[in-house]
Structure formats: structure tokens, C-alpha cells
Design a protein around this motif. Structure first.
Motif, short mmCIF file in Angstrom:
data_model
loop_
_atom_site.label_atom_id
_atom_site.label_comp_id
_atom_site.label_asym_id
_atom_site.label_seq_id
_atom_site.Cartn_x
_atom_site.Cartn_y
_atom_site.Cartn_z
N UNK A 1 57.56 -48.27 -66.01
CA UNK A 1 56.23 -48.86 -65.95
C UNK A 1 55.62 -48.77 -64.57
N UNK A 2 54.41 -49.31 -64.43
CA UNK A 2 53.67 -49.30 -63.17
C UNK A 2 54.31 -50.29 -62.19
N UNK A 3 54.41 -49.87 -60.94
CA UNK A 3 54.95 -50.75 -59.91
C UNK A 3 53.97 -51.89 -59.63
N UNK A 4 54.52 -53.09 -59.37
CA UNK A 4 53.69 -54.26 -59.07
C UNK A 4 53.44 -54.39 -57.57
N UNK A 5 53.97 -53.45 -56.78
CA UNK A 5 53.65 -53.43 -55.36
C UNK A 5 53.34 -51.99 -54.95
N UNK B 1 59.87 -43.18 -68.11
CA UNK B 1 59.96 -43.33 -69.55
C UNK B 1 58.85 -44.25 -70.02
N UNK B 2 58.29 -43.94 -71.19
CA UNK B 2 57.33 -44.84 -71.82
C UNK B 2 56.07 -45.02 -71.02
N UNK B 3 55.84 -46.23 -70.46
CA UNK B 3 54.61 -46.58 -69.78
C UNK B 3 54.65 -46.27 -68.28
N UNK B 4 55.63 -45.50 -67.85
CA UNK B 4 55.69 -45.12 -66.43
C UNK B 4 54.43 -44.36 -66.06
N UNK B 5 53.90 -44.58 -64.85
CA UNK B 5 52.64 -43.97 -64.39
C UNK B 5 52.97 -42.64 -63.71
N UNK C 1 60.42 -35.93 -63.89
CA UNK C 1 60.76 -35.85 -65.31
C UNK C 1 60.14 -37.04 -66.02
N UNK C 2 59.72 -36.76 -67.25
CA UNK C 2 59.10 -37.85 -68.02
C UNK C 2 59.41 -37.65 -69.50
N UNK C 3 59.64 -38.78 -70.20
CA UNK C 3 59.78 -38.76 -71.65
C UNK C 3 59.18 -40.05 -72.19
N UNK C 4 58.67 -39.96 -73.40
CA UNK C 4 58.01 -41.14 -73.98
C UNK C 4 58.99 -42.13 -74.57
N UNK C 5 60.22 -41.69 -74.83
CA UNK C 5 61.17 -42.51 -75.58
C UNK C 5 62.49 -42.60 -74.83
N UNK C 6 63.08 -43.80 -74.77
CA UNK C 6 64.36 -43.98 -74.09
C UNK C 6 65.46 -43.15 -74.74
N UNK C 7 65.37 -42.91 -76.04
CA UNK C 7 66.44 -42.18 -76.73
C UNK C 7 66.49 -40.72 -76.31
N UNK C 8 65.44 -40.22 -75.61
CA UNK C 8 65.39 -38.82 -75.20
C UNK C 8 65.82 -38.62 -73.76
N UNK C 9 66.22 -39.67 -73.08
CA UNK C 9 66.53 -39.50 -71.66
C UNK C 9 67.80 -38.70 -71.44
N UNK C 10 68.64 -38.52 -72.50
CA UNK C 10 69.83 -37.70 -72.31
C UNK C 10 69.49 -36.25 -72.05
N UNK C 11 68.33 -35.79 -72.55
CA UNK C 11 67.90 -34.41 -72.26
C UNK C 11 67.54 -34.27 -70.79
N UNK D 1 71.95 -21.78 -62.02
CA UNK D 1 71.62 -22.09 -63.39
C UNK D 1 70.13 -22.40 -63.51
N UNK D 2 69.66 -22.41 -64.73
CA UNK D 2 68.22 -22.57 -64.97
C UNK D 2 67.76 -23.94 -64.58
N UNK D 3 66.48 -24.08 -64.16
CA UNK D 3 65.89 -25.34 -63.75
C UNK D 3 64.86 -25.77 -64.80
N UNK D 4 64.85 -27.01 -65.14
CA UNK D 4 63.82 -27.52 -66.05
C UNK D 4 64.02 -27.02 -67.47
#
Length: 664
Positions: A543-547, A568-572, A589-599, A612-615
Motif C-alpha cells: 500500500x501507500x506509505x503514510x510518511x 502487491x495489490x494497492x501498492x503505489x 516488480x508488481x502483482x495484483x494478488x498475494x498468491x502470485x508473489x511466488x512468480x 540467466x534471463x532477467x524479468x
């Protein structure tokens, strides 16, 4: 209650019991035995085991005793307490001033017919019956007579001891089933004057007969000028003189003469006897001292004086001492110091390579790369590749006292020194900065911990390899473990799974400040900058930082820290890009769902090896011509590696075969 007891109190009471037991008339006051005022309390057993006719016998017993006493408020006072499962005062010491009203009071007692709480009754007598409120008088003896027919159902020893300490003289009268151990626990000493046990209530009066003549007669030792120099002993109507131990009675029957116990051999001294009038003391010969028993002697231990100066062992002898050395040492000319016998230095050994000396003995050892044979003298070269679990993935090469692993051409030996690969991961100092705010939620926080452990699995964690630290933040920042706490991946992963979710806010700027100023300090395990160990920070947030993050996002890069930002999710996205190092696309890196963070963890693992390949991973058409050529090249490379491994295995088998033949 009083501690002082006038002389003759026990005699007075026993005399009274004797008068009762004797069956003499009790009508006239001139027949009463008088010995001064007494406060007397009867403590009678009213339990159900006391049958009605037995209770009547006990009632008559009390009446007979009080008939012999000089009853009065200024003479003898009497109280009666009955006990069973409870305690009841039948009348107190102040109740009756006349004999007839007292007898009437005794006749009105009704049995309680319950249990046998003797200990409770003793405490009642001590704390209530013998008090000023109940008629107890100061400086007047307190006497308690306990009559019981059974074993107490509670503890009596402690209460009775306390009562005796407060000056109460206790007589214990047991009938039939009474327990002698309990009677002795209650009674005052000596027990022969205070404990009585009869077979039945009908015989309760007999216990006083033995004291009648003895106590009512005149004691001539007390009442006459007997003239005994040492001891006067009374007998009925007479007396005779005795002498103290060590003295003998002279012919006049009164004076005493000292006995020389030493000359008569009446002593038990081990060595020397020194006589004194009627006594003696023991002494010892020179070089000996008297023991604690004041009779036997022991040789003086001159070594125990602590001034012998012996290097090793002091040995006491008669009138002196001498020094002795431990095994493997020899005594020097001064008779005190000891010198080690070095068999190795003197060449008195048969070790093939190394002699290790100890005082008077030796042991053999071998040089590096050799082992000691069963004879404990000779050595044999060690082929460590054949004797240890070396763990080499491709081939083990023995060296004197050691070994090393090698890889086939085209592959690199990894940091573990055993495995082979096309990419050698670099050593880094990595700080994981994870968001523990309440928006993450506990179930997702568990996924974050698994994500962290995926990243750890991709690293070569060791003291000299990659080091990992972890910081959790929300409204505050908490170091879960610094870089120098754990040295294996398993230790780190176990610690990660034990982390407690913080919840609350999202102070990302504060967390970046903590990382820059603390986490990468040498005090927390970061290696010095001059060693050029890469410093990497990975921020994970939802999410968004409060400071404000601007200042410390900039300072991380100025400090030479390579920053990865995972959202993840609501991160800015703007905040993540501001945190990430350049090029941003490789560090953001960004993903909308916590279940996808393993990728994301998989991509981070790929970024460890630049080959090795990047990204994103490109999906290729397997049927394209250039891809077929690439496949053929890869296959040929694999076959070459396999051929090299087979050659290494063949060489090792030949080596083992040669060793077996040499042993035959």
C-alpha cells in the motif's frame, strides 16, 4: 500462662492422684494434701467410643480427685473441657469457688459422643481455658490432665509442644485403646511421671498407687542436716550419702576422697593420662595431637600447615615431612622442586613422524595427510577422496592431507566447493524490508513469509557467502534478525516462519531510514565497504506509505545499496519506482494478488545470475530452424559433459581396484 513452675508441682499432683487411688476418706480438710495454689483443667474424651458406663467412671474419677484438693479462688481452681469432634467448655477456672458446686457441675456433663479431635482440644485449653478471662492466675502453675480412650483423629504433637513451651504441665492418661505414641507426644517429661496407660476405665484409679508413700512422706535430704559432702539420696524414712564420679566415700559415710583414675587405669586415653582430683584429661606424645574426642591421638600433619614449599606432593612423617613428585617427574637436588621427564626430547620413543611428549610418557602422531596405524607408531598416507564423504558433484582430487572438487569444462565450481553449474552466484549482504501493516492481513502475511523463504532458497547463505537480515515495519520498525545472526538457509527460514505479524500503519520512509542507518552497519553484520560485497535491499509493500519516502529512497542509492521494490495489490507504482534502483525495470516488480508473489520470487532468483534471463521469460517456437540448431548444440554439450563424468568415474574405479590389489 506462665513459664515458672514451683518445685514439687508434679509431686503435688501425683500425690493427689495417689490419695484418690488409695481409697482413703476424703471428708475432712485436714486429710487434704496441700502444696500451694494450682490452676487445673481436665480435658476429657467425650467421643462415641467411650461407652455410657465408662463415661460415668471417668466422671467419678474427676470427682474423687477434686475431693482431695483444697478448692477455692485463692487455693486450687479447676476447669473441665470436653472434646470429641468439637470442643466444649463445661465450666472454667473461675466458675466454681466451692467443692459442692463443682461436683454438681461435673455431674451435669452430657457426653458429646462424636469423634476424637484431641489436638483441637489441646489448642483450646492453651488459647482459651488458661487465659485471665477464664480465671487463669499469674504466677500460679497450670496443669492439664488429658483422659482419652483412643487414637487422635488430628495432629497432637505440635499443639502439645507449644502448650508445654507456654508453661502448661500435661498429664496424659490413656485407657484401653489409647495409643502410647500419642500419649507420649502430648505429655510433659519425664514420661514415667506424666504418662499412664490402664486396661479399662474401671482401673483408671490404679495409676496413682505407686506415688502415694513416696510423695506424702518426709524427704530427710531436704528436711534435715544430712552432712553429705557431695550427694544425699533419700530412701523411705532414711537417707545415705554418695560421691561424685572420680571420688570414693570415706569411712565416715559422708566425706569423699579423690580417686587417681590415671594410676588406677580407669581412663581411656590413647597415649598420656593427666590426673586431677576425681577426674583426668588426655594428652599426646610429641609429634601427635589430640583428636576431637579428647582421647585418641593423630600424627601431626605438617604438610597441612601450608609452608612446606613442595612443588608437587607433600608427605607427612613423624615430626616432619618430605616432598615427592608426580609420575613422569623427578625430584631435584633441593628436595622440593620437580622436573618433567621429556622422553621425546631424550629420543626415548619409536614414533615414525611426530612424538608428543607429556611428563614421563609420550604419544605418536602423523603429519598432515597421513593417519596413524594400529600400532600407534607408524603412519600411512590418507586418500581422502576414498575415505570421506567428499560430496563432489563431478570429481574429487586428493591432495596431501586434503582434497578438492573439480567440474567439467564449461562449468564453474559453486561457492559450496562441491557442486557445478554454468552460473556462480555472487556473495551479497541482503536486507529484506517487509510490510507488516494491517492491510496485509494475517493470511497474506504467511504468503509473504513463504515468498521470503523462496528468495533465501536461491542464495548461497554462509558466514563467508551471502548474509541475510530481515526488518518488519508498520507504524514502527522492528529488526527481526540482523545480518550476523544466522549462517545457514535453514536457520533463516525457520526464523522467518516464527515472525509475528505487527499490523497497524505503513511507515515505509521510516523503514528505509532504519535500513540505511542501522541494518547495513558493521555492528549488525554488514561486511566493510572496502571488501566490495554488494549490499542489496528488498522492500515488500502492499500500500501507500503514510510518511515521505523521497529522502531515504535517495539516500539508499547514495549509500551504494542496490534496491529492489516489490508491490502487491494497492501498492503505489510511483513509490515503488522511486525506491527501485536503475534500471528500474529490472528492480521493480508488481502483482495484483498475494498468491502470485511466488512468480516474483522466481524472477528474483534468475537475477542472481547475470547469464540467466532477467524479468519475463521468453517463450520460443521449438520448430523454428534457429531453435533446432540451438537444441542440437545444447544436446552435444550435455553429451560432452556426460562423457567427462564417465571418464572420471572410470578413473576412480581403476584407482579403487589398484588399492584392493595392493592390500592383497
Amino acid at each position: 500462662m506462665k513459664m515458672r513452675r514451683p518445685r514439687g508441682l508434679c509431686a503435688f499432683f501425683l500425690l493427689t492422684l495417689a490419695v484418690v487411688a488409695s481409697g482413703r476418706p476424703k471428708a475432712g480438710p485436714e486429710q487434704k494434701c496441700k502444696s500451694g495454689p494450682v490452676d487445673l483443667v481436665f480435658l476429657i474424651d467425650g467421643s462415641r467410643s467411650v461407652r455410657p458406663h465408662e463415661f460415668e467412671t471417668m466422671r467419678k474419677f474427676m470427682i474423687d480427685i477434686v475431693n482431695t484438693l483444697d478448692i477455692g479462688l485463692n487455693a486450687t481452681r479447676v476447669g473441665v473441657v470436653q472434646y470429641s469432634s468439637q470442643v466444649r467448655s463445661e465450666f472454667s477456672l473461675r466458675t466454681h469457688a466451692k467443692l459442692d458446686t463443682m461436683v454438681n457441675g461435673i455431674n451435669q456433663i452430657i457426653p458429646l459422643a462424636q469423634g476424637t479431635m484431641t489436638g483441637l482440644a489441646i489448642r483450646y485449653v492453651m488459647n482459651v481455658a488458661f487465659t485471665a478471662e477464664e480465671g487463669d492466675r499469674p504466677k500460679v502453675p497450670n496443669v492439664a490432665v488429658i483422659v482419652t480412650d483412643g487414637r487422635p483423629q488430628d495432629r497432637v504433637a505440635e499443639g502439645a509442644a507449644e502448650a508445654r513451651e507456654k508453661g502448661i504441665e500435661i498429664f496424659a492418661v490413656g485407657v484401653a485403646r489409647a495409643d502410647m505414641t500419642s500419649l507420649r507426644a502430648m505429655a510433659s517429661s519425664p514420661f514415667e511421671d506424666h504418662v499412664f496407660l490402664v486396661e479399662s476405665f474401671d482401673l483408671i484409679h490404679q495409676f496413682g498407687l505407686q506415688f502415694q508413700d513416696k510423695l506424702c512422706g518426709v524427704d530427710l535430704c531436704l528436711e534435715s542436716e544430712h552432712g553429705c559432702e557431695h550427694i544425699c539420696e533419700s530412701s523411705p524414712g532414711s537417707y545415705h550419702c554418695l560421691c561424685l564420679p572420680g571420688f570414693t566415700l570415706n569411712g565416715d559415710g559422708k566425706t569423699c576422697a579423690a580417686i587417681d583414675l590415671c594410676s588406677e587405669g580407669k581412663h581411656d586415653c590413647e597415649q598420656t593420662c593427666a590426673a586431677s582430683p576425681g577426674s583426668f584429661r588426655c594428652d599426646c606424645n610429641k609429634g601427635f595431637e589430640l583428636n576431637d574426642d579428647k582421647k585418641s591421638c593423630s600424627m601431626i600433619d605438617y604438610c597441612s600447615f601450608g609452608n612446606h614449599s613442595c612443588d608437587h606432593v607433600c608427605v607427612s612423617v613423624l615430626n616432619g615431612y618430605h616432598c615427592r613428585c608426580n609420575e613422569g617427574y623427578q625430584l631435584m637436588g633441593d628436595g622440593k622442586t620437580c622436573q618433567a621427564i621429556d622422553l621425546c626430547a631424550e629420543g626415548k620413543h619409536d614414533c615414525e613422524q611426530i612424538c608428543i611428549g607429556a611428563p614421563g610418557v609420550f604419544s605418536c602422531d602423523c603429519n598432515k595427510g597421513f593417519r596413524l596405524n594400529y600400532d600407534k607408531r607408524t603412519c600411512t598416507n590418507i586418500d581422502l577422496c576414498n575415505t570421506v564423504e567428499h560430496g563432489c558433484e563431478f570429481q574429487c582430487v586428493s591432495t596431501p592431507g586434503s582434497y578438492s572438487c573439480v567440474c567439467p569444462e564449461g562449468q564453474l565450481l559453486q561457492n559450496d566447493g562441491r557442486s557445478c553449474g554454468t552460473c556462480k552466484s555472487s556473495n551479497i549482504d541482503l536486507i529484506l524490508l517487509i510490510d507488516g501493516s494491517k492491510s496485509v492481513r494475517s493470511q497474506n502475511f504467511e504468503l509473504v513469509k513463504k515468498f521470503v523463504n523462496q528468495v533465501v532458497d536461491s542464495l548461497d547463505v554462509s558466514v563467508h557467502g551471502t548474509r541475510v537480515g530481515l526488518v518488519q515495519y508498520s507504524s514502527r520498525v522492528r529488526t527481526e534478525f540482523p545480518l550476523n545472526m544466522y549462517h545457514t538457509a535453514d536457520e533463516i527460514k525457520a526464523a522467518v516462519m516464527k515472525i509475528k505479524y505487527m499490523e497497524k500503519g505503513t511507515m515505509t520512509g521510516l523503514a528505509l531510514k532504519h535500513m540505511v542507518e542501522n541494518s547495513f552497519s558493521e555492528a549488525e553484520g554488514a561486511r566493510p565497504a572496502n571488501r566490495n560485497i554488494p549490499r542489496i535491499g528488498l522492500v515488500f509493500t502492499d500500500g501507500r506509505s503514510q510518511d515521505d519516502i523521497t529522502e531515504f529512497a535517495k539516500r539508499t542509492k547514495e549509500a551504494g545499496i542496490t534496491m529492489y521494490a516489490v508491490g502487491v495489490g494497492k501498492a503505489v507504482e510511483d513509490e515503488l519506482r522511486e525506491i527501485a534502483s536503475d534500471p528500474v525495470e529490472k528492480h521493480f516488480y508488481y502483482t495484483t494478488d498475494f498468491t502470485a508473489i511466488n512468480t516474483i520470487a522466481g524472477n528474483l532468483k534468475l537475477n542472481v545470475c547475470p547469464e540467466e534471463s532477467q524479468g519475463e521469460i521468453e517463450l520460443k517456437d521449438p520448430c523454428a530452424c534457429e531453435n533446432l540448431v540451438e537444441f542440437q548444440q545444447a544436446t552435444m554439450s550435455s553429451l560432452e559433459q556426460l562423457t567427462q563424468k564417465l571418464a572420471g568415474m572410470t578413473a576412480r574405479l581403476e584407482q579403487l581396484e589398484n588399492q584392493l590389489l595392493s592390500r592383497k
